[in-house]
Design an enzyme around this catalytic site. Structure first.
Site, mmCIF file in Angstrom:
data_model
loop_
_atom_site.group_PDB
_atom_site.id
_atom_site.type_symbol
_atom_site.label_atom_id
_atom_site.label_comp_id
_atom_site.label_asym_id
_atom_site.label_seq_id
_atom_site.Cartn_x
_atom_site.Cartn_y
_atom_site.Cartn_z
ATOM 1 N N ASP A 173 -3.966 -6.458 5.661
ATOM 2 C CA ASP A 173 -4.860 -6.952 6.721
ATOM 3 C C ASP A 173 -6.297 -6.477 6.481
ATOM 4 O O ASP A 173 -7.258 -7.222 6.695
ATOM 5 C CB ASP A 173 -4.382 -6.479 8.100
ATOM 6 C CG ASP A 173 -2.990 -7.000 8.430
ATOM 7 O OD1 ASP A 173 -2.660 -8.122 8.002
ATOM 8 O OD2 ASP A 173 -2.232 -6.272 9.104
ATOM 9 N N HIS A 200 1.041 -5.530 12.808
ATOM 10 C CA HIS A 200 0.982 -6.272 11.547
ATOM 11 C C HIS A 200 1.617 -7.654 11.699
ATOM 12 O O HIS A 200 2.419 -8.086 10.888
ATOM 13 C CB HIS A 200 1.693 -5.459 10.455
ATOM 14 C CG HIS A 200 1.577 -6.037 9.077
ATOM 15 N ND1 HIS A 200 0.365 -6.344 8.491
ATOM 16 C CD2 HIS A 200 2.532 -6.385 8.164
ATOM 17 C CE1 HIS A 200 0.584 -6.837 7.273
ATOM 18 N NE2 HIS A 200 1.885 -6.882 7.066
#
Length: 338
Positions: A173, A200
């Site tokens: 990310d 996530h």
């Protein structure tokens, strides 16, 4: 601010592959024959930080190990196959990386993977709790928002739980946020650092653009589009691969970057900071990703959320329900195990 001490977010990967840095770390990759496992193992084999690389999977590992063992770097590579060889694979390992599991296909959410991957992660982390209880455990297998609580609960069951050594690898990310911001602003992505907090999956992925170094600003509409792209970047890859898998190469890069940071910190390097989904008291959620100062024994200090914008505050508030549900799902899974 500690974050500024990083010389660009890709520094860990560069250090991990540099010939000057060296250590004698024993690293295991569980799921080494898969789409993430093979390129991840290649990057780890290429690093002088790794002296022994133990590769485990349910198929093809001897071939992957033989292939990698021909590379002219110092890491000794050994392949292990099947559950009966897992204890030997884990013996003496200081870092265990787990990319094992099934990938997402078009139309699947990370949650759709839950039942299959939860069982895989439970079996592998139970083996870790038994055979290398003090290792740093780095979980890549999705859904991370549930697989980290599963890992924690199983380590508790075996009486070897240390929250400072169990990490959900959310580095992809951050890698994506850095890349996308750099593209929009014409910057060198290796010099951009965007902390990404929360979880996530989807809207639990919260990029803190307000804390980006160097400082960047976007009009609100562009900021919302950018945030949405970071949150759904995995789906972008799944669609582009048209049924042939999910993010594997970028995930392998991100996984290697995280492992090299952990190894750097274990070797005594100071000021090593990575975001990761871990046991946390920073919010009302029992697990939450924030920037962490890493040390010889794992998490040295949770650096927390820091100063954020009202837009980012709103995103955190909106992520809470989903995050708590995913965490509970992981904990309930362990309770239901025989």
């Amino acid at each position: 601010m500690l974050l500024a001490r990083l010389s660009g977010p890709a520094a860990a990967l560069r250090r991990g592959l540099a010939t000057s840095a060296q250590s004698n770390a024993k690293v295991a990759v569980l799921g080494a024959s898969g789409g993430i496992g093979q390129p991840l193992s290649l990057l780890l084999k290429n690093s002088p930080l790794v002296s022994r690389l133990s590769l485990y999977d349910i198929a093809h590992t001897p071939g992957v190990a033989a292939d990698l063992s021909h590379i002219e770097t110092r890491a000794n590579v050994k392949g292990f196959i099947g559950s009966e060889q897992l204890p030997e694979c884990l013996k003496g390992c200081e870092v265990v990386v787990i990319p094992a599991g099934v990938p997402r296909k078009p139309g699947m959410t990370r949650d759709d993977l839950f039942n299959t991957n939860a069982t895989i992660v439970a079996n592998l982390t139970t083996a870790c709790a038994k055979h290398c209880p003090e290792a740093m455990i780095c979980i890549i297998a999705n859904p991370v928002n549930s697989t980290i609580p599963i890992t924690s609960e199983l380590f508790k069951k075996h009486g070897v739980y240390n929250p400072n050594r169990i990490f959900g690898v959310t580095t992809l990310d951050i890698v994506r946020a850095n890349t996308f911001v750099a593209e929009l602003k014409g910057l060198d992505p290796a010099r951009v650092n965007v902390p990404v907090i929360g979880g996530h999956a989807g809207k639990t992925i919260i990029p803190l653009i307000s804390q980006c170094t160097p400082k960047v600003e976007f009009p609100q509409d562009q900021l919302e589009t950018l945030t949405g792209r970071i949150q759904e970047a995995g789906t972008e890859v799944v669609k582009a691969k048209a049924g042939a898998g999910s993010a594997t190469l970028s995930m392998a890069y991100a996984g290697a970057r995280f492992v090299f940071s952990v190894l750097d910190a274990m070797n005594g390097k100071e000021g090593v900071i990575e975001c990761s989904f871990v046991r946390s008291e920073e919010t009302e959620c029992p697990y939450f990703s924030t920037p962490l100062l890493l040390g010889k024994n794992g998490i040295e200090k949770n650096l927390g959320i820091g100063k954020i914008s009202p837009y980012e505050e709103k995103m955190i508030a909106e992520a809470m329900t989903e995050l708590k549900a995913s965490i509970k799902k992981g904990e309930e899974f362990v309770k239901s195990m025989q």
